[in-house]
Design a protein around this motif. Structure first.
Motif, PDB file in Angstrom:
ATOM      1  N   ARG A  19      -1.305   4.046 -10.609  1.00  0.00           N
ATOM      2  CA  ARG A  19      -1.963   3.425 -11.752  1.00  0.00           C
ATOM      3  C   ARG A  19      -1.540   4.118 -13.040  1.00  0.00           C
ATOM      4  O   ARG A  19      -1.340   3.475 -14.064  1.00  0.00           O
ATOM      5  CB  ARG A  19      -3.476   3.494 -11.585  1.00  0.00           C
TER       6      ARG A  19
ATOM      7  N   GLY B 144     -15.011   3.772 -12.878  1.00  0.00           N
ATOM      8  CA  GLY B 144     -14.319   5.049 -12.721  1.00  0.00           C
ATOM      9  C   GLY B 144     -13.778   5.650 -14.001  1.00  0.00           C
ATOM     10  O   GLY B 144     -13.324   6.784 -14.008  1.00  0.00           O
TER      11      GLY B 144
ATOM     12  N   GLN C 202      -4.353   6.169  -7.570  1.00  0.00           N
ATOM     13  CA  GLN C 202      -4.552   6.662  -8.931  1.00  0.00           C
ATOM     14  C   GLN C 202      -3.222   7.088  -9.560  1.00  0.00           C
ATOM     15  O   GLN C 202      -2.959   6.826 -10.731  1.00  0.00           O
ATOM     16  CB  GLN C 202      -5.525   7.846  -8.891  1.00  0.00           C
TER      17      GLN C 202
ATOM     18  N   TYR D  47     -10.814   3.212  -4.767  1.00  0.00           N
ATOM     19  CA  TYR D  47      -9.610   2.622  -5.330  1.00  0.00           C
ATOM     20  C   TYR D  47      -9.560   2.791  -6.838  1.00  0.00           C
ATOM     21  O   TYR D  47      -8.490   2.819  -7.423  1.00  0.00           O
ATOM     22  CB  TYR D  47      -9.537   1.130  -4.986  1.00  0.00           C
ATOM     23  N   SER D  48     -10.721   2.855  -7.479  1.00  0.00           N
ATOM     24  CA  SER D  48     -10.689   2.978  -8.932  1.00  0.00           C
ATOM     25  C   SER D  48     -10.602   4.441  -9.349  1.00  0.00           C
ATOM     26  O   SER D  48     -10.773   4.761 -10.511  1.00  0.00           O
ATOM     27  CB  SER D  48     -11.908   2.311  -9.544  1.00  0.00           C
ATOM     28  N   GLY D  49     -10.318   5.313  -8.416  1.00  0.00           N
ATOM     29  CA  GLY D  49     -10.010   6.684  -8.783  1.00  0.00           C
ATOM     30  C   GLY D  49     -11.199   7.617  -8.776  1.00  0.00           C
ATOM     31  O   GLY D  49     -11.090   8.762  -9.190  1.00  0.00           O
ATOM     32  N   ILE D  50     -12.356   7.141  -8.303  1.00  0.00           N
ATOM     33  CA  ILE D  50     -13.508   8.033  -8.217  1.00  0.00           C
ATOM     34  C   ILE D  50     -13.369   8.871  -6.945  1.00  0.00           C
ATOM     35  O   ILE D  50     -13.028   8.344  -5.885  1.00  0.00           O
ATOM     36  CB  ILE D  50     -14.817   7.224  -8.168  1.00  0.00           C
TER      37      ILE D  50
ATOM     38  N   LYS E 260       0.834  -1.206   0.000  1.00  0.00           N
ATOM     39  CA  LYS E 260       0.000   0.000   0.000  1.00  0.00           C
ATOM     40  C   LYS E 260       0.865   1.250   0.000  1.00  0.00           C
ATOM     41  O   LYS E 260       0.480   2.276  -0.564  1.00  0.00           O
ATOM     42  CB  LYS E 260      -0.963  -0.016   1.184  1.00  0.00           C
TER      43      LYS E 260
ATOM     44  N   ALA F  98     -14.908   1.981  -5.276  1.00  0.00           N
ATOM     45  CA  ALA F  98     -15.022   3.187  -6.087  1.00  0.00           C
ATOM     46  C   ALA F  98     -13.826   4.098  -5.839  1.00  0.00           C
ATOM     47  O   ALA F  98     -13.247   4.664  -6.765  1.00  0.00           O
ATOM     48  CB  ALA F  98     -16.324   3.903  -5.764  1.00  0.00           C
TER      49      ALA F  98
ATOM     50  N   MET G 195     -20.883   6.842 -11.363  1.00  0.00           N
ATOM     51  CA  MET G 195     -20.093   7.048 -10.146  1.00  0.00           C
ATOM     52  C   MET G 195     -20.968   6.915  -8.914  1.00  0.00           C
ATOM     53  O   MET G 195     -20.562   6.339  -7.908  1.00  0.00           O
ATOM     54  CB  MET G 195     -19.483   8.454 -10.150  1.00  0.00           C
TER      55      MET G 195
ATOM     56  N   TYR H 260      -1.056   4.282   1.241  1.00  0.00           N
ATOM     57  CA  TYR H 260      -0.506   4.843   2.469  1.00  0.00           C
ATOM     58  C   TYR H 260       0.678   5.728   2.102  1.00  0.00           C
ATOM     59  O   TYR H 260       1.339   5.507   1.093  1.00  0.00           O
ATOM     60  CB  TYR H 260       0.003   3.745   3.417  1.00  0.00           C
TER      61      TYR H 260
ATOM     62  N   ASP I 223      -2.946   8.477   9.285  1.00  0.00           N
ATOM     63  CA  ASP I 223      -3.517   7.514   8.340  1.00  0.00           C
ATOM     64  C   ASP I 223      -4.460   6.617   9.113  1.00  0.00           C
ATOM     65  O   ASP I 223      -4.184   6.228  10.227  1.00  0.00           O
ATOM     66  CB  ASP I 223      -2.395   6.626   7.772  1.00  0.00           C
TER      67      ASP I 223
END
Lengths: 259, 758
Positions: free
Chosen positions: A79, A105, A76, B619-622, A50, B617, B606, A56, B376
Motif C-alpha cells: 500500500r 486504520g 501495508q 488488511y487496513s494495517g492495524i 495476494k 482491520a 482500532m 502471502y 502460511d
C-alpha cells in the motif's frame, strides 16, 4: 515492450503444504491498463494477487515495482507503494460508519492524540464525490448499507490513498446488475485518472466491457495472454477449459495472428 | 495386496496393525504417560500409591469424571463447550437428596432418581435452547448456568449437608451400585465401562456420531447437506447433561447424602480430560476412548498432586535431634491452578505442535539444523461483510430528543439504574437514601465499575475475559501475602501485586494472540490458574490488619482528608465527602481516561474496528494482535486494581474475593450496550450497567418492611441465580432486540427490510 511496466512478476512459485499453487508465473501490468485475470476455481488468481500485495509470501521468483525488486511482508508495505486490493467481501467493519471505514486504520488526528472527526467526515465526503457514488450519509453504519454501496465504500477507501494500482477480487460476484453497471463506470473513471487495475473475475462479459488485456491461469500456470481487442470470449473460454502452459502465447505473440 | 485377500502372509501384518488403528497413537501415548505418572506416584508416596487401594480409588474417582467426559466429548466435537456439568451434577444430587431424604419429601429411590434425571435433562435442554435457538455463545450460556446451578444448589439445601444413611441401608440395590462388588472392585467402574462403550459406539459407529462430527467440522456444510444442525447440537448438550446426571446419581449413591459443594469445579477436570484425550477445541475431532483415558490421566494427576510427598524433617530441640514426619502437600486451591495449566497446554498441543509444526521446529533447533518456516495459513475466502443489524443506530440518527435517547445502545442501562434506585427508595425510604447506604452502594459500584471498564475494551474488540474475578482475587491475595507474611511496604506490595495480576492478562493475551486460542479458552484457563494461585497464597493463613497507610484507599474522602489534617467543615461538601470513598474517585478518574481513549482516540477506533471485522482491520494495517493483546492486559490491570481496593477496604483477604465478578462485569458491559460478538460498548454504558448491577444486588439483599411490621430478606443463596438470569436476559435481549430487532420484525414485517434494497 516499449514502456516500463508498473508491476512485473518473474517466475513466481508458491506452495501451500503439498499443493503447488503457483508455478513459474510471469506477469506484468502497464500504467493505466485494465487487466482481467481469469481462470477456473483454484487456478491461483487470488493467490497470485495476494503474493503481489504481500498477504502471502512467495517461495521463489521476483516482484518488481517500477523495475525495482521488492519484498513486501504485508499488504501495508505494498500500500505504501500505491497498490490497493479490494477484497471480495469488501473487508469493512459493519459496526462503524462510512467515514470511519474509509479511514480505517489511519484516522486523522487532533493534537496527535484524538480522532479529528470533522476532518475525517469532510474528506470522506470529498472522496465519495470524486467517485460519484451516492451513499446517503458518511454517518451511516456500513452494515445497514446494501452490497453495492458497501463496495462503493470499499472502493472509496482504496482510492482515498491515491493508488496507482487497484486490484479487484471478484468485484461483481455479490452485485446486482445495476450495481455492476455502476462499478464498470467507476473503473473507466479510474482508468481515465491513470490508475492501473487488475480484475479477478469469472465473468468474461465484465472484462470484455472495460478491460484492455486478459490473462488466463490454470492450475497455477499461465495458459494464455491476449489483448481484448484481438480476442473473443469464445477463445478465452477455450483457453480456460483446455489451455496448457506449453501452448501458451503472450499477448504480443497472439496479436498478429488475430489481427 | 487387495483388501479382501485371504493370503496367509497378509494376515499377520493386519493383526499387528489392528491394535494401533483401533486405539490410535494418541491413546497409547496417554497410557504410557499414565504408567510413568503412576511410577512417580509410587516413588514419591509409596504409602498411598503402593497399595492396591490407591488403584481402585483412582479408578473409582475416574468413573464419575469419565462418565461425564463421554457426554462432554459430544459437546466438544460439536465445537461447543459446556461449563455447567459440575453444577448439573450438583443439581441432580440435590434433587435426588431432597426428594429421597426422609426429612424432606421421603420418596422412594425410583421416583427420586426419576426426578433427578428430569432435573438433569431440563438443565441440558435449557443449555441447548440458549445456545442453538437463541444464539447465545456457548461459554456465556453455560458459564451462567454454572453459577445459576450453584446458586440453586445452595438455595435448595440452604448450604447444609443432607445425609440419609439409615434409609439408604434399606435400598441396597441402588446404593450398592457405588460400592465394592463381589468381584473386588467398585461397581461404579462397571457403570463407567458401560457408558464408555455405549458412547464409543454412538459417536464412532452410528449416524448420530457422524452427524456430530459433521456439524463440528463445518456446520454450514452440514446444514446444506440436510443435517438438522440445531437439533444435533442440542442433542449433544442433552448427552452432556445426561452423563452429568448419571455421575450425580453415582455421587449420591457413594456418599449416601450430599454436601452443597458436590461437583464443584468438576467441569475443569472433565473438559481437560476430553482435550487431553485428543479432542480439538476447534471442533470436529475427538474420540470417546481418548476422553475416557484423558479422564483417568487427569484424575491421576489430581491424585498425585493432592496426596503429597511424605517427608522426614530433622529438627533440633534443645540439642536433641528429633525426626518429624510431615506431608508436603499442595493446598486444595493450588491443584486447580495445575489443572488449569494442563487444560491450556492440552489445548495448545493441537494448533501449535501439530498444525503449526511447532514440535518440528523445536526438534530442528535442538539438532542445530535449519528450522522449517511456519506455514502460511490459507484463509477462508468469504467471512462475509458483517451485517448484524444496527438499524436502531441508523434510525436514531434522524431523530431527536427522547427518541434519540431511546435509540442509544446504553439507554437500557441508564433507565434501569434510575428505575432501580427509585424502587429502592420506594421500598425503604428510611434507609435507601441515607449516607451509609449511598457509601456502601458506591463502594460496591467501584469494584464492579473497575472490572467492567476493563471488560469494555475486551468485549468491544470481540474477545471475552472470563478471568477477571480470579485475577482480582490473585492480585488481592498477592498484596495481602506480601504485606502480612513478608513485611513488604504497602507501596511495594501494591506494585508487585498489580504486576502479577497484569501478568495474568499478558499470559492469556499471548495465548489468544500468538497461539490463536479463542480468548474464552485462554481466559478460562486463567480463571482456574489465577484463582488457584490466589488460594495457594492465602491457604491456612490469616491475612488481615495491614498498616494504616494502605487502608486509606478503602476509606471515604472525609477520613482521608482528616488523616491529612484537612477535614472539611459541615455542609454539602462534607456530606459528599462522607459518601464518596477514595477509590470511587480513583475509579471515576480511571474510567474517564479509559472512556476518552475508547471514544475519542485512534486506539479506541482500532478496538472497534477489530471487534467489527478483524480481517478488515488487519488488511487496513492495524496491528490486530497488539490491539487484542493490550486489551486483555488492560482488563487484567483493571481487575488487579479492583483486587487491591478489595483488600484495602476489607482490611483482610477472603479467598472467595471476586468469585463470580466476571458475571457482574460481563452483564454490566452487555446491559450498557456492548455486544458479545464485539464491535460495540462504551465505558459510559458499562458504568451505567455496573450501577444497575450494583443496585440489583443491593435491592436483592434489602430488608423490606411491610406495613404490618413484618420484614422480609431474600436469602443470600439466591443472589447468584438472579444475577445469572439477568446476564442471560441481557445477552438474549442484546441479540434479539438490539441486533435482530425481533419486535420491529413482529410488528411491521413488511417495512422491515425494504429500506435499502437495490
Amino acid at each position: 515492450m516499449s514502456a516500463l511496466p508498473i508491476i512485473e512478476m518473474r517466475k513466481i512459485d508458491k506452495h501451500f503444504g503439498a499443493v503447488h499453487a503457483l508455478r513459474n508465473i510471469d506477469f506484468h501490468l502497464m500504467p493505466g491498463e485494465i487487466l482481467g485475470l481469469v481462470g477456473d476455481n483454484s487456478a491461483g488468481k487470488s493467490t497470485l494477487m495476494k503474493v503481489l500485495t504481500g498477504a502471502y509470501q512467495r517461495d521463489s521468483g521476483d516482484v518488481l515495482v517500477d523495475g525495482k525488486i521488492t519484498h513486501f511482508r504485508s499488504p501495508q508495505d505494498s500500500r505504501d507503494l500505491g497498490m490497493e486490493m479490494i477484497y471480495q467481501d469488501f473487508a469493512l467493519c459493519g459496526n462503524m460508519d462510512v467515514g470511519q471505514n474509509i479511514f480505517l486504520g489511519r484516522w486523522p488526528r487532533h493534537f496527535g492524540l484524538f480522532v479529528n472527526r470533522p476532518k475525517m467526515y469532510a474528506e470522506a465526503n470529498a472522496v465519495l464525490k470524486r467517485l460519484k457514488v451516492d451513499v446517503n450519509s458518511v454517518f451511516q453504519k456500513v452494515e445497514s448499507l446494501s452490497g453495492g454501496r458497501q463496495q462503493s465504500v470499499a472502493i472509496a477507501r482504496a482510492i482515498s490513498f491515491n493508488p496507482r494500482v487497484v486490484i479487484f477480487d471478484e468485484p461483481t460476484a455479490n452485485l446486482s446488475v445495476m450495481a455492476t453497471e455502476r462499478l464498470l463506470e467507476t473503473m473507466t473513471e479510474l482508468k481515465r485518472q491513470g490508475v492501473a487495475q487488475v480484475i479477478i473475475s469469472h465473468r468474461l462479459t465484465d472484462i470484455f466491457a472495460v478491460g484492455d488485456r486478459v490473462m488466463v491461469l490454470k492450475r497455477g500456470q499461465v495458459v494464455g495472454d491476449r489483448y481484448v481487442r484481438h480476442t473473443t470470449e469464445r477463445e478465452v473460454l477455450e483457453l480456460i477449459v483446455s489451455g496448457t502452459a506449453e501452448t501458451a502465447l503472450t499477448a504480443e505473440q497472439a496479436a498478429p495472428k488475430a489481427a | 495386496m487387495s483388501a479382501n485377500t485371504t493370503n496367509l502372509s497378509a494376515a499377520p501384518r493386519l493383526n499387528a496393525r489392528l491394535p494401533m488403528q483401533l486405539v490410535g497413537g494418541w491413546e497409547v501415548g496417554i497410557l504410557l504417560f499414565m504408567a510413568v505418572l503412576y511410577a512417580i506416584g509410587i516413588y514419591i508416596n509409596p504409602d498411598f500409591f503402593g497399595s492396591t487401594d490407591a488403584l481402585s480409588a483412582v479408578l473409582r474417582d475416574t468413573a464419575r469424571f469419565g462418565v461425564m467426559a463421554v457426554g462432554m466429548s459430544f459437546v466438544i466435537v460439536n465445537k461447543e463447550l459446556d461449563l455447567s456439568v459440575g453444577s448439573t451434577l450438583g443439581l441432580v444430587a440435590t434433587a435426588f437428596s431432597i426428594f429421597y431424604d426422609p426429612h424432606h419429601f421421603d420418596w422412594s429411590v425410583g421416583w427420586s432418581a426419576f426426578a433427578a434425571v428430569i432435573t438433569g435433562l431440563v438443565v441440558g435442554l435449557i443449555n441447548g435452547v440458549l445456545v442453538t435457538r437463541l444464539n447465545v455463545p456457548a461459554f456465556i450460556a453455560t458459564l451462567t448456568m454454572l453459577f445459576i446451578g450453584r446458586g440453586l444448589v445452595l438455595g435448595f439445601t440452604g448450604g447444609k449437608t443432607i445425609a440419609f444413611d439409615s434409609k439408604a441401608a434399606a435400598d441396597h440395590w441402588f446404593f450398592g451400585l457405588a460400592e465394592t462388588n463381589s468381584l473386588g472392585f467398585n461397581s461404579q467402574i462397571l457403570i463407567f465401562l458401560g457408558v464408555a462403550v455405549f458412547g464409543m459406539l454412538l459417536l464412532g459407529k452410528t449416524r448420530t456420531g457422524y452427524q456430530t462430527y459433521a456439524v463440528g467440522g463445518n456446520a454450514q456444510a452440514s446444514q446444506y447437506a440436510g443435517i438438522g444442525t440445531r437439533f444435533v447440537r442440542n442433542r449433544s448438550y442433552l448427552f452432556a447433561a445426561l452423563t452429568a446426571t448419571i455421575a450425580g446419581l453415582m455421587n449420591v449413591a457413594q456418599d449416601k447424602g450430599m454436601t452443597s459443594q458436590v461437583g464443584q469445579g468438576s467441569e475443569l477436570i472433565v473438559i481437560a480430560a476430553v482435550i487431553v484425550g485428543g479432542a480439538s477445541i476447534a471442533g470436529g475431532r475427538g474420540r470417546v476412548l481418548g476422553a475416557c483415558l484423558g479422564a483417568a490421566l487427569v484424575v491421576l494427576i489430581d491424585k498425585v498432586l493432592r496426596e503429597g510427598i511424605p517427608m522426614v524433617h530433622t529438627i533440633d530441640v534443645d540439642g536433641i535431634e528429633m525426626e518429624v514426619r510431615t506431608m508436603a502437600q499442595l493446598p486444595g486451591g493450588a491443584v486447580q491452578a495445575f489443572l488449569g495449566i494442563i487444560l491450556l497446554s492440552a489445548v495448545l498441543i493441537e494448533p501449535w505442535a501439530i498444525r503449526g509444526g511447532g514440535a518440528a521446529r523445536v526438534w530442528a533447533r535442538l539438532r542445530g539444523g535449519e528450522a522449517p518456516p511456519p506455514p502460511d495459513r490459507g484463509e477462508a475466502a468469504i467471512v462475509g461483510a458483517q451485517t448484524r443489524g444496527s438499524a436502531v443506530d441508523a434510525r436514531s440518527m434522524a431523530t431527536t430528543g427522547l427518541k434519540a435517547f431511546l435509540g442509544r445502545r446504553d439507554a437500557a442501562a441508564i433507565i434501569l439504574t434510575v428505575v432501580l434506585w427509585a424502587a429502592g427508595m420506594a421500598l425503604r425510604p428510611d434507609f435507601w437514601g441515607s449516607l451509609d447506604n449511598t457509601f456502601s452502594l458506591l463502594l460496591a459500584f467501584t469494584e464492579i465499575g473497575f472490572v467492567a471498564t476493563g471488560l469494555t475494551f475486551v468485549i468491544a474488540n470481540g474477545d471475552i475475559d472470563l478471568s477477571v474475578g480470579s485475577v482480582l482475587a490473585f492480585s488481592g491475595a498477592t498484596a495481602a501475602f506480601l504485606m502480612k507474611e513478608l513485611d513488604y511496604s504497602p507501596q511495594l506490595a501494591v506494585a508487585i501485586a498489580m504486576l502479577c495480576g497484569t501478568a495474568c492478562g499478558a499470559v492469556s493475551g499471548l495465548l489468544a494472540v500468538r497461539y490463536r486460542l479463542p480468548a474464552f479458552v485462554s481466559t478460562l484457563g486463567m480463571y482456574y490458574i489465577a484463582r488457584g494461585f490466589g488460594s495457594w497464597l492465602v491457604a491456612g493463613r490469616q491475612l488481615s490488619e495491614f498498616s494504616s497507610d494502605f487502608n486509606l484507599i478503602g476509606r471515604n474522602v472525609y477520613d482521608v482528608l482528616e488523616g491529612m489534617g484537612a477535614a472539611p467543615g459541615p455542609g454539602l461538601f462534607m456530606l459528599v465527602a462522607k459518601a464518596v470513598s477514595a477509590q470511587t474517585l480513583l475509579m471515576m478518574l480511571f474510567a474517564l481516561i479509559a472512556g476518552i481513549v475508547l471514544a475519542k482516540t485512534p486506539i479506541g477506533q482500532m478496538i472497534y474496528a477489530v471487534g467489527g471485522n478483524e480481517r478488515a482491520a488487519r488488511y487496513s494495517g492495524i496491528n490486530t494482535n497488539a490491539v487484542r493483546f493490550w486489551s486483555l492486559v488492560f482488563s487484567a490491570f483493571c481487575a488487579s486494581t479492583a483486587g487491591i481496593i478489595y483488600v484495602a477496604y476489607l482490611r483482610s483477604f477472603n479467598p472467595s474475593a471476586g468469585l463470580g465478578r466476571e458475571l457482574d462485569g460481563i452483564s454490566s458491559v452487555i446491559i450498557g450496550g456492548g455486544s458479545v460478538f464485539g464491535g460495540y460498548g462504551t465505558v459510559l454504558g458499562a458504568l451505567a450497567g455496573a450501577a444497575a448491577i450494583t443496585l440489583i444486588r443491593a435491592l436483592l439483599s434489602l430488608q423490606v418492611i411491610f406495613p404490618d411490621g413484618t420484614s422480609f430478606v431474600m436469602p443470600q443463596h439466591w443472589m447468584n441465580v438472579l444475577i445469572g438470569l439477568i446476564l442471560i436476559g441481557a445477552v438474549v435481549g442484546d441479540i434479539w432486540i438490539r441486533q435482530e430487532r425481533i419486535f420491529a420484525r413482529l410488528f411491521k414485517r413488511n417495512s422491515a427490510s425494504a429500506g435499502d434494497a437495490e
